[in-house]
Design a protein around this motif. Structure first.
Motif: not given
Length: 663
Positions: A110-124
């Motif tokens: 539940a703590q892991l699933n509470a992390i929110h936002g925009l994330f860069r996976v890799t270039d583009r």
């Protein structure tokens, strides 16, 4: 036939998800507060904390890798006073130690699933996570954006795209890709693109073969029951909190808002298919019949990213989902994962999915794929081994244990699916409900069975008294079962309801699976307070109805036919659809409603209309009489026959009782 009667007769609950009361409406009817954990629950959770590698924080590092930004509490305003989405109610998860009413392993998830936002996976390649139960993946093409899975609702999808635009160049969305036909992966499409742009060819929508046929159809014929059961699976009736809804295991919760659907402009039809989309190479792999009837994975070679859709996530998934659905094939699921591993793992640096967080590094990716493959294969094969030895489904669920090599693997823990109910699913798939014991072939129905059981046990007072002793011993599974018998024998027995609720509650506090926790706690709440007086959830709207074929529409009418009202009656009605040029013969005979393509001379009536008009009647925007008056519906022959048919159709009560018998 009145306008109101015709409208209600054609109500069509497309139950893709149960949307009722996400984010706190349970406060409106909850009367008895949840109770604290018992000593046995405290011990069970403390013992669980000793068995798993909680010191391993790799998943938390992975979940935060590439973080760019977010908005406070991931707040997405809704149309009314309640938000469409907010992480604020889950602030309790910021505590350093798990609450004593939550399984510590589920608390971690539940703590892991509470992390929110925009994330860069890799270039583009970017993901918006924690703004709905699923992820939105955004790939930057040369001139436009490729949006993979636009979440559950238009509101959350729009907010996710806005967050991306706050940090990245504002290229238009040129392509939307649906990985599969579950609503949390397509419902927000109108939050990221305009349907007019799709119709004009400015935006393309790509989906796996069979998407439109399965996106809605999977849950229609049993949709009312699935919708109600989903309230138990997802805990939508529970307020978030340490004694309430904590997590679904797959993501935080279901968003509130508007479910939309735009039909694909193109489908992937080959098992493996390569396309270039605005300068981005995509290799699609069809995986039908795995996590969804129509589903596909994709590999992005330029970016060395493998997207496993929902076939590989950081949990054991469902071979059987407790909301109710067709059993999934664990053997086939494992095979698809292995095919992806062989084809792509050696040239992949980041593995993503449409739930949870990425996994980086070729060695770790290969390890995850192997363990997920082996997890589903193990459940399938070992359940079959035991059933071939004569074990029943309940025996197998009680006997089977994961191998030590998977037992401490976080991604193989049962947060969404569980080993117990997945093992039973394998039994169901191959042998069905009957365990071959003739005593179970035709048992008494639940209420009669309960009355005889309670009588044999010495009456309700004696059963409750014994169960109180067992409750103090921590035997909650038995107490819940015994009190269910008393409640079914006499739903007014307050002592049995309260003790049954207490037992279910403790089971919920101990559950590692978010789905099981929610089911137990909703059951406890309804035993204490009764069935909530709220509207049932439905995602039936103009968008989703477009996906319903005429054949499926008539199938659903057959499901709604009240056989007793139809007894001894016959009729034949021809249907002509002016927009599709499809024709059907609907026949009532022997209390069964059947349909076949074509027209029958001498039918009792012939109805001519467009599908759009039928959809408007279904949505109660008009009625058959009103549509006849405006010329949108033409009825030749005996008009009374159509009204007679409508009068024989059931309307389903969305909030039917679950933990007590129907009245």
């Amino acid at each position: 036939m009145t306008a109101s009667s015709s409208c209600s007769s054609f109500s069509f609950p497309v139950a893709l998800v149960a949307l009722a009361c996400a984010f706190g409406c349970a406060h409106a009817f909850a009367q008895i507060a949840p109770k604290p954990p018992e000593a046995a629950t405290l011990k069970a959770n403390a013992d669980m904390a000793k068995t798993l590698p909680f010191a391993n924080r790799q998943d938390f590092e992975d979940a935060m890798r590439g973080f760019i930004g977010t908005v406070p509490d991931a707040l997405v305003p809704g149309a009314g006073p309640r938000p469409a989405w907010s992480m604020k109610p889950y602030d309790f998860l910021k505590a350093n130690e798990p609450a004593d009413t939550v399984n510590p392993s589920l608390w971690r998830q539940a703590q892991l699933n509470a992390i929110h936002g925009l994330f860069r996976v890799t270039d583009r390649v970017y993901q918006v996570r924690g703004f709905d139960i699923a992820n939105m993946t955004i790939v930057e093409g040369d001139t436009s954006l490729i949006v993979i899975d636009p979440l559950l609702t238009a509101e959350t999808a729009r907010a996710a795209l806005d967050l991306y635009y706050q940090h990245r160049p504002k290229k238009p969305v040129g392509t939307v890709i649906y990985t599969h036909g579950h609503a949390d992966h397509f419902g927000g499409v109108k939050g990221v693109v305009d349907e007019a742009d799709v119709a004009a060819g400015k935006v393309q929508v790509i989906a796996p073969s069979g998407f439109m046929e399965t996106a809605v159809a999977e849950n229609i014929l049993a949709g009312n029951a699935m919708s109600r059961r989903s309230q138990y699976q997802f805990g939508t009736l529970l307020p978030p909190g340490a004694r309430g809804q904590v997590d679904t295991g797959l993501g935080k919760a279901l968003a509130r808002g508007t479910i939309t659907l735009i039909a694909p402009t193109s489908t992937v039809d080959k098992t493996t298919e390569e396309r270039t989309i605005d300068g981005v190479q995509v290799v699609f792999q069809l995986v039908p019949g795995s996590e969804a009837p129509s589903e596909m994975l994709m590999y992005l070679p330029q970016f060395r990213v493998l997207n496993m859709a929902e076939d590989v996530t950081h949990t054991m998934h469902n071979l059987y989902t407790i909301r109710g659905a067709e059993v999934r094939d664990g053997n086939l699921w494992a095979r698809y994962i292995d095919q992806a591993r062989v084809a792509f793992a050696g040239k992949t640096d980041v593995l993503i999915a449409q739930h949870h967080w990425p996994t980086t590094g070729q060695a770790r990716i290969a390890d995850l794929l192997k363990k997920q493959r082996d997890m589903y294969k193990f459940i399938n094969d070992q359940s079959l081994r035991l059933l071939n030895q004569g074990y029943t489904a309940a025996d197998i669920a009680e006997t089977l244990r994961m191998p030590a090599s998977l037992e401490e693997e976080w991604s193989a823990r049962g947060y969404y699916g569980t080993l117990r109910h997945n093992a039973k699913a394998v039994y169901q798939k191959y042998l069905g409900w009957y365990d071959a014991n003739p005593a179970n072939l035709n048992p008494l129905p639940p209420v009669d069975y309960a009355k005889k059981t309670v009588q044999y046990m010495g009456g309700a007072d004696a059963v409750v008294a014994r169960a109180r002793d067992d409750f103090q011993k921590g035997e909650y599974r038995w107490v819940a079962s015994a009190m269910s018998q008393v409640v079914y024998a006499d739903p007014t027995n307050r002592a049995a309801r309260e003790l049954g609720a207490d037992a279910l509650e403790q089971l919920g506090y101990q559950s590692e699976a978010g789905t099981w926790r929610s089911a137990y706690l909703v059951g406890a709440m309804e035993l204490r307070n009764g069935v909530p007086k709220i509207p049932g959830g439905s995602s039936s709207n103009a968008d989703t109805l477009k996906a319903v074929s005429n054949e499926l529409f008539f199938d659903f009418l057959g499901v709604r036919l009240d056989a007793a009202k139809a007894e001894g009656k016959t009729m034949v009605i021809n249907w002509n659809f002016t927009d599709s040029n499809q024709q059907f013969v609907l026949t009532l005979e022997n209390s069964a409603l059947t349909h076949i393509a074509g027209q029958q001379p001498g039918a009792d009536a012939t109805v001519t209309l467009s599908r759009a008009t039928l959809d408007a009647i279904t949505l109660k925007e008009t009625s058959f009489p009103a549509a006849v008056l405006t010329g949108k519906v033409k009825i030749e022959g005996n008009r009374a026959k159509l009204g007679e048919l409508m009068s024989m159709l059931d309307t389903f009560e969305p909030m039917f009782p679950v933990v007590e018998p129907r009245k």
